[in-house]
Design a protein around this motif. Structure first.
Motif, PDB file in Angstrom:
ATOM      1  N   ASN A  13      21.952  28.141 107.774  1.00  0.00           N
ATOM      2  CA  ASN A  13      20.511  28.204 108.072  1.00  0.00           C
ATOM      3  C   ASN A  13      19.621  27.490 107.061  1.00  0.00           C
ATOM      4  O   ASN A  13      18.475  27.898 106.837  1.00  0.00           O
ATOM      5  CB  ASN A  13      20.045  29.656 108.247  1.00  0.00           C
ATOM      6  CG  ASN A  13      20.662  30.294 109.465  1.00  0.00           C
ATOM      7  OD1 ASN A  13      20.817  29.643 110.489  1.00  0.00           O
ATOM      8  ND2 ASN A  13      21.035  31.556 109.351  1.00  0.00           N
ATOM      9  N   ALA A  14      20.106  26.423 106.470  1.00  0.00           N
ATOM     10  CA  ALA A  14      19.232  25.613 105.616  1.00  0.00           C
ATOM     11  C   ALA A  14      18.179  24.949 106.496  1.00  0.00           C
ATOM     12  O   ALA A  14      18.383  24.734 107.686  1.00  0.00           O
ATOM     13  CB  ALA A  14      20.050  24.551 104.890  1.00  0.00           C
ATOM     14  N   ASN A  15      17.054  24.613 105.900  1.00  0.00           N
ATOM     15  CA  ASN A  15      16.015  23.888 106.616  1.00  0.00           C
ATOM     16  C   ASN A  15      16.575  22.532 107.022  1.00  0.00           C
ATOM     17  O   ASN A  15      16.980  21.744 106.158  1.00  0.00           O
ATOM     18  CB  ASN A  15      14.794  23.714 105.702  1.00  0.00           C
ATOM     19  CG  ASN A  15      13.679  22.938 106.364  1.00  0.00           C
ATOM     20  OD1 ASN A  15      13.833  21.761 106.676  1.00  0.00           O
ATOM     21  ND2 ASN A  15      12.560  23.595 106.558  1.00  0.00           N
ATOM     22  N   PRO A  16      16.647  22.235 108.348  1.00  0.00           N
ATOM     23  CA  PRO A  16      17.281  20.986 108.788  1.00  0.00           C
ATOM     24  C   PRO A  16      16.686  19.733 108.160  1.00  0.00           C
ATOM     25  O   PRO A  16      17.416  18.848 107.731  1.00  0.00           O
ATOM     26  CB  PRO A  16      17.080  21.002 110.304  1.00  0.00           C
ATOM     27  CG  PRO A  16      16.935  22.426 110.655  1.00  0.00           C
ATOM     28  CD  PRO A  16      16.235  23.055 109.481  1.00  0.00           C
ATOM     29  N   GLN A  17      15.354  19.664 108.085  1.00  0.00           N
ATOM     30  CA  GLN A  17      14.759  18.434 107.558  1.00  0.00           C
ATOM     31  C   GLN A  17      15.096  18.258 106.079  1.00  0.00           C
ATOM     32  O   GLN A  17      15.452  17.153 105.647  1.00  0.00           O
ATOM     33  CB  GLN A  17      13.251  18.420 107.765  1.00  0.00           C
ATOM     34  CG  GLN A  17      12.640  17.082 107.352  1.00  0.00           C
ATOM     35  CD  GLN A  17      11.237  16.868 107.866  1.00  0.00           C
ATOM     36  OE1 GLN A  17      10.788  17.566 108.784  1.00  0.00           O
ATOM     37  NE2 GLN A  17      10.547  15.905 107.321  1.00  0.00           N
ATOM     38  N   LEU A  18      15.013  19.336 105.295  1.00  0.00           N
ATOM     39  CA  LEU A  18      15.341  19.211 103.872  1.00  0.00           C
ATOM     40  C   LEU A  18      16.812  18.861 103.667  1.00  0.00           C
ATOM     41  O   LEU A  18      17.143  18.013 102.850  1.00  0.00           O
ATOM     42  CB  LEU A  18      15.018  20.523 103.153  1.00  0.00           C
ATOM     43  CG  LEU A  18      13.526  20.875 103.020  1.00  0.00           C
ATOM     44  CD1 LEU A  18      13.363  22.232 102.346  1.00  0.00           C
ATOM     45  CD2 LEU A  18      12.784  19.799 102.241  1.00  0.00           C
ATOM     46  N   GLU A  35      13.589  13.222 109.602  1.00  0.00           N
ATOM     47  CA  GLU A  35      12.541  13.942 110.335  1.00  0.00           C
ATOM     48  C   GLU A  35      12.839  13.973 111.830  1.00  0.00           C
ATOM     49  O   GLU A  35      12.678  15.013 112.480  1.00  0.00           O
ATOM     50  CB  GLU A  35      11.189  13.280 110.074  1.00  0.00           C
ATOM     51  CG  GLU A  35      10.024  14.025 110.700  1.00  0.00           C
ATOM     52  CD  GLU A  35       8.681  13.376 110.377  1.00  0.00           C
ATOM     53  OE1 GLU A  35       7.687  13.793 111.011  1.00  0.00           O
ATOM     54  OE2 GLU A  35       8.625  12.467 109.529  1.00  0.00           O
ATOM     55  N   GLN A  36      13.284  12.850 112.380  1.00  0.00           N
ATOM     56  CA  GLN A  36      13.604  12.797 113.812  1.00  0.00           C
ATOM     57  C   GLN A  36      14.752  13.729 114.160  1.00  0.00           C
ATOM     58  O   GLN A  36      14.694  14.459 115.156  1.00  0.00           O
ATOM     59  CB  GLN A  36      13.962  11.361 114.224  1.00  0.00           C
ATOM     60  CG  GLN A  36      12.794  10.399 114.193  1.00  0.00           C
ATOM     61  CD  GLN A  36      13.250   8.945 114.295  1.00  0.00           C
ATOM     62  OE1 GLN A  36      14.429   8.660 114.440  1.00  0.00           O
ATOM     63  NE2 GLN A  36      12.299   8.023 114.202  1.00  0.00           N
ATOM     64  N   TRP A  37      15.817  13.732 113.341  1.00  0.00           N
ATOM     65  CA  TRP A  37      16.964  14.578 113.639  1.00  0.00           C
ATOM     66  C   TRP A  37      16.659  16.058 113.433  1.00  0.00           C
ATOM     67  O   TRP A  37      17.224  16.912 114.112  1.00  0.00           O
ATOM     68  CB  TRP A  37      18.175  14.149 112.805  1.00  0.00           C
ATOM     69  CG  TRP A  37      18.937  13.075 113.491  1.00  0.00           C
ATOM     70  CD1 TRP A  37      18.913  11.738 113.207  1.00  0.00           C
ATOM     71  CD2 TRP A  37      19.793  13.218 114.618  1.00  0.00           C
ATOM     72  NE1 TRP A  37      19.710  11.054 114.089  1.00  0.00           N
ATOM     73  CE2 TRP A  37      20.265  11.941 114.967  1.00  0.00           C
ATOM     74  CE3 TRP A  37      20.205  14.312 115.381  1.00  0.00           C
ATOM     75  CZ2 TRP A  37      21.140  11.721 116.022  1.00  0.00           C
ATOM     76  CZ3 TRP A  37      21.072  14.100 116.436  1.00  0.00           C
ATOM     77  CH2 TRP A  37      21.526  12.825 116.749  1.00  0.00           C
ATOM     78  N   ALA A  38      15.769  16.371 112.500  1.00  0.00           N
ATOM     79  CA  ALA A  38      15.406  17.775 112.273  1.00  0.00           C
ATOM     80  C   ALA A  38      14.795  18.388 113.527  1.00  0.00           C
ATOM     81  O   ALA A  38      14.911  19.588 113.769  1.00  0.00           O
ATOM     82  CB  ALA A  38      14.439  17.887 111.095  1.00  0.00           C
ATOM     83  N   LYS A  39      14.161  17.566 114.360  1.00  0.00           N
ATOM     84  CA  LYS A  39      13.556  18.050 115.601  1.00  0.00           C
ATOM     85  C   LYS A  39      14.608  18.281 116.690  1.00  0.00           C
ATOM     86  O   LYS A  39      14.317  18.874 117.719  1.00  0.00           O
ATOM     87  CB  LYS A  39      12.515  17.045 116.105  1.00  0.00           C
ATOM     88  CG  LYS A  39      11.320  16.900 115.177  1.00  0.00           C
ATOM     89  CD  LYS A  39      10.402  15.795 115.633  1.00  0.00           C
ATOM     90  CE  LYS A  39       9.259  15.597 114.644  1.00  0.00           C
ATOM     91  NZ  LYS A  39       8.446  14.415 114.953  1.00  0.00           N
ATOM     92  N   ARG A  40      15.824  17.804 116.463  1.00  0.00           N
ATOM     93  CA  ARG A  40      16.910  17.927 117.447  1.00  0.00           C
ATOM     94  C   ARG A  40      17.967  18.900 116.924  1.00  0.00           C
ATOM     95  O   ARG A  40      19.159  18.633 116.958  1.00  0.00           O
ATOM     96  CB  ARG A  40      17.511  16.549 117.711  1.00  0.00           C
ATOM     97  CG  ARG A  40      16.511  15.561 118.278  1.00  0.00           C
ATOM     98  CD  ARG A  40      17.035  14.153 118.301  1.00  0.00           C
ATOM     99  NE  ARG A  40      18.201  14.005 119.164  1.00  0.00           N
ATOM    100  CZ  ARG A  40      18.857  12.858 119.331  1.00  0.00           C
ATOM    101  NH1 ARG A  40      18.448  11.768 118.704  1.00  0.00           N
ATOM    102  NH2 ARG A  40      19.907  12.803 120.117  1.00  0.00           N
ATOM    103  N   LYS A  41      17.510  20.038 116.462  1.00  0.00           N
ATOM    104  CA  LYS A  41      18.369  21.009 115.795  1.00  0.00           C
ATOM    105  C   LYS A  41      19.594  21.389 116.632  1.00  0.00           C
ATOM    106  O   LYS A  41      20.695  21.559 116.108  1.00  0.00           O
ATOM    107  CB  LYS A  41      17.549  22.256 115.444  1.00  0.00           C
ATOM    108  CG  LYS A  41      18.273  23.227 114.558  1.00  0.00           C
ATOM    109  CD  LYS A  41      17.380  24.376 114.148  1.00  0.00           C
ATOM    110  CE  LYS A  41      18.129  25.339 113.256  1.00  0.00           C
ATOM    111  NZ  LYS A  41      17.317  26.473 112.848  1.00  0.00           N
ATOM    112  N   GLY A  42      19.424  21.500 117.933  1.00  0.00           N
ATOM    113  CA  GLY A  42      20.519  21.906 118.805  1.00  0.00           C
ATOM    114  C   GLY A  42      21.648  20.882 118.889  1.00  0.00           C
ATOM    115  O   GLY A  42      22.752  21.202 119.335  1.00  0.00           O
ATOM    116  N   GLU A  43      21.393  19.659 118.462  1.00  0.00           N
ATOM    117  CA  GLU A  43      22.402  18.600 118.545  1.00  0.00           C
ATOM    118  C   GLU A  43      23.065  18.307 117.199  1.00  0.00           C
ATOM    119  O   GLU A  43      23.950  17.457 117.118  1.00  0.00           O
ATOM    120  CB  GLU A  43      21.764  17.310 119.074  1.00  0.00           C
ATOM    121  CG  GLU A  43      21.197  17.429 120.477  1.00  0.00           C
ATOM    122  CD  GLU A  43      20.478  16.156 120.889  1.00  0.00           C
ATOM    123  OE1 GLU A  43      21.170  15.216 121.313  1.00  0.00           O
ATOM    124  OE2 GLU A  43      19.238  16.116 120.764  1.00  0.00           O
TER     125      GLU A  43
END
Length: 199
Positions: free
Chosen positions: A187-192, A114-122
């Protein structure tokens, strides 16, 4: 292909004192008719020591030059484009990410995703770092020398991890990370994607 074929005449009969340099990443992409009229020169990457020396000439510290040289894969342009402090920070986070996956428990792993999904640009840099770390673990596992490592400066931290994991596990983790990176690139959902990766 039409553009390549239109070059044939001028490649066969170039103007006097003219030299054409055709650059390509994959020879298979060029028609055989063009290849047959060209002299092939392969440009390899530079040795890490040479990249590090060139970076030192640009004012890099010894440690920063060695790290950038290792991570560049022998490409001076890439080495010059790296922000070494950012790379060092991301490497620390990537190691934490791997440790979390190993011992964090399901709730901890989901929280990390969840934390990394919020940092998509990284995420691109994270996965590049994760894959390079796993590569080094595989090299160390087969007792490859320090000269073959990307992260040679932290080999003392990586060696205990490499010896504690079976080769098949290292390979499996690498495959999972690579598949997750590919999914994110499509373009998969990062959190999933990260949740599946963390499990």
């Amino acid at each position: 292909r039409e553009a390549a074929n239109s070059l044939l005449k001028i490649l066969e009969e170039p103007p006097a004192r003219t030299l054409f340099m055709l650059l390509c990443q994959t020879l298979a992409d060029l028609p055989a008719t063009v290849l047959s009229r060209a002299q092939i020169l392969r440009f390899g990457t530079l040795p890490q020591a040479q990249v590090a020396a060139l970076l030192r000439e640009q004012g890099y510290s010894q440690a920063a030059a060695e790290l950038a040289a290792c991570l560049s894969g022998g490409r001076l342009g890439k080495a010059l484009g790296l922000e070494v402090s950012q790379v060092q920070h991301m490497r620390t986070e990537a190691l934490q990410f791997l440790r979390q996956g190993e011992s964090g428990g399901p709730a901890g792993r989901l929280a990390t995703a969840e934390q990394w999904a919020k940092r998509k640009g990284e995420l691109d840099l994270l996965f590049e770092m994760l894959l390079s770390l796993m590569r080094d673990l595989a090299v160390l596992h087969v007792q490859g020398g320090r000269d073959h490592l990307i992260h040679a400066d932290i080999s003392h931290n990586l060696l205990p991890v490499a010896t504690s994991l079976p080769r098949a596990t290292i390979s499996e983790i690498f495959d999972i990370l690579h598949a997750t990176q590919q999914a994110l690139n499509h373009n998969a959902n990062p959190q999933l994607a990260l949740e599946v990766n963390e499990q």
